[in-house]
Design an enzyme around this catalytic site. Structure first.
Site, PDB file in Angstrom:
ATOM      1  N   GLY A  32      38.811  47.778  52.394  1.00 44.99           N
ATOM      2  CA  GLY A  32      39.710  46.980  51.577  1.00 44.99           C
ATOM      3  C   GLY A  32      39.851  47.551  50.178  1.00 44.99           C
ATOM      4  N   HIS A  33      38.726  47.931  49.564  1.00 46.46           N
ATOM      5  CA  HIS A  33      38.794  48.560  48.247  1.00 46.46           C
ATOM      6  C   HIS A  33      39.614  49.850  48.298  1.00 46.46           C
ATOM      7  CE1 HIS A  33      34.801  46.371  47.746  1.00 46.46           C
ATOM      8  NE2 HIS A  33      35.491  45.935  46.702  1.00 46.46           N
ATOM      9  N   LYS A 150      42.252  38.519  48.885  1.00 45.06           N
ATOM     10  CA  LYS A 150      41.124  37.751  49.415  1.00 45.06           C
ATOM     11  C   LYS A 150      40.561  36.824  48.340  1.00 45.06           C
ATOM     12  CE  LYS A 150      36.919  39.354  49.923  1.00 45.06           C
ATOM     13  NZ  LYS A 150      36.040  38.312  49.291  1.00 45.06           N
TER      14      LYS A 150
END
Length: 282
Positions: A32-33, A150
């Site tokens: 995700g990063h 998120k």
């Protein structure tokens, strides 16, 4: 990739490099990063990431000391993703003296949901983000900063902060990266045991069910939220909240808005010793 530790080193590295696109992280990076880094490359002439575990946003009972630090792996992932500059300040570099001046966000937004269960969290977030923004953008005249959806409430708080202070920074939100079974990727997923990992997708499933129920049978939203929490408790979770809110201000929607208004279902719950959060726009 150039690694910098002090603010002076960072600003020297940024000199005459053009518009920065910035991805702030606390390290222990996952896919995700890295997706945020790839997105950043579309929005600036130079891509900057930071790794800093921010003590100010941890409660005394939370996991600051044990938060995973995976420096070598993080650097390898960032370099492979094409990050140009990594800013990795030590605590003494970012907070050379006690940080007595802090950014206090609007309580109407920051003291609900995450702010209710983690008092002071968003003050710590806003303070470190403002300081990181100063480190990256003060000498460049502005740029872009990339955040994931998120942390939905966090993204909203940061957008409001940037608007309130008229910062020359474009805030770009990116969809939540998920595992194949729907679990939102998170650095804290590494705390889950093998058995807990098999159960972890229940949070996103509960939010999907709550969203569908709110659209299909909107007569009593509080009861639907209570049922969603009970369904997780029955599976061994300890939920803090599962709720439906208006997207633009995170306030509870009126009954007439449940049929068609832009809404978001948000949840936070503990599975074993691991606290997970997730959300679903609908």
């Amino acid at each position: 990739m150039q690694v910098t530790h002090t603010i002076a080193e960072l600003r020297q590295a940024l000199a005459e490099r053009g518009r920065p696109a910035f991805v702030p992280t606390m390290g222990n990076l996952h896919a995700g990063h890295i997706s945020l880094v790839h997105e950043a490359k579309r929005h600036g002439a130079v891509t900057v990431a930071s790794i800093f575990v921010n003590r100010l946003q941890f409660l005394p009972t939370e996991d600051f000391d044990s938060y995973p630090r995976t420096w070598e792996g993080d650097c390898a992932q960032l370099q492979a993703a094409g990050c140009d500059i990594l800013f990795a300040p030590r605590e003494k570099d970012l907070y050379p003296e006690p940080q007595l001046f802090k950014v206090q966000p609007d309580p109407a937004l920051a003291d609900i949901l995450e702010g209710e269960f983690r008092p002071g969290f968003f003050t710590g977030v806003c303070t470190v983000v403002m300081k990181l923004f100063s480190c990256v953008f003060a000498s460049t005249g502005g740029g872009a900063a990339i955040f994931g959806w998120k942390d939905y409430q966090q993204l909203m708080v940061i957008r409001r902060m940037v608007a309130q202070f008229a910062l020359p920074i474009e805030i770009i939100g990116c969809p939540t990266a998920r595992a194949d079974d729907g679990l939102a990727l998170s650095s804290r997923n590494g705390y889950l045991s093998a058995a807990e990992r098999q159960q972890a997708m229940a949070l996103s499933q509960a939010l999907k069910a709550l969203a569908a129920a709110a659209r299909n049978a909107p007569a009593n939203l509080p009861e639907l939220e209570t049922q969603a929490m009970q369904s997780l408790r029955a599976l061994g979770w300890e939920p803090d909240y599962l709720t439906v809110r208006q997207r633009h201000n995170l306030l509870a929607p009126a009954e007439g808005e449940l049929a068609s208004a832009p809404l978001v279902a948000l949840g936070a719950a503990r599975l074993g010793s691991t606290r997970l959060i997730d959300n679903l726009e609908f």
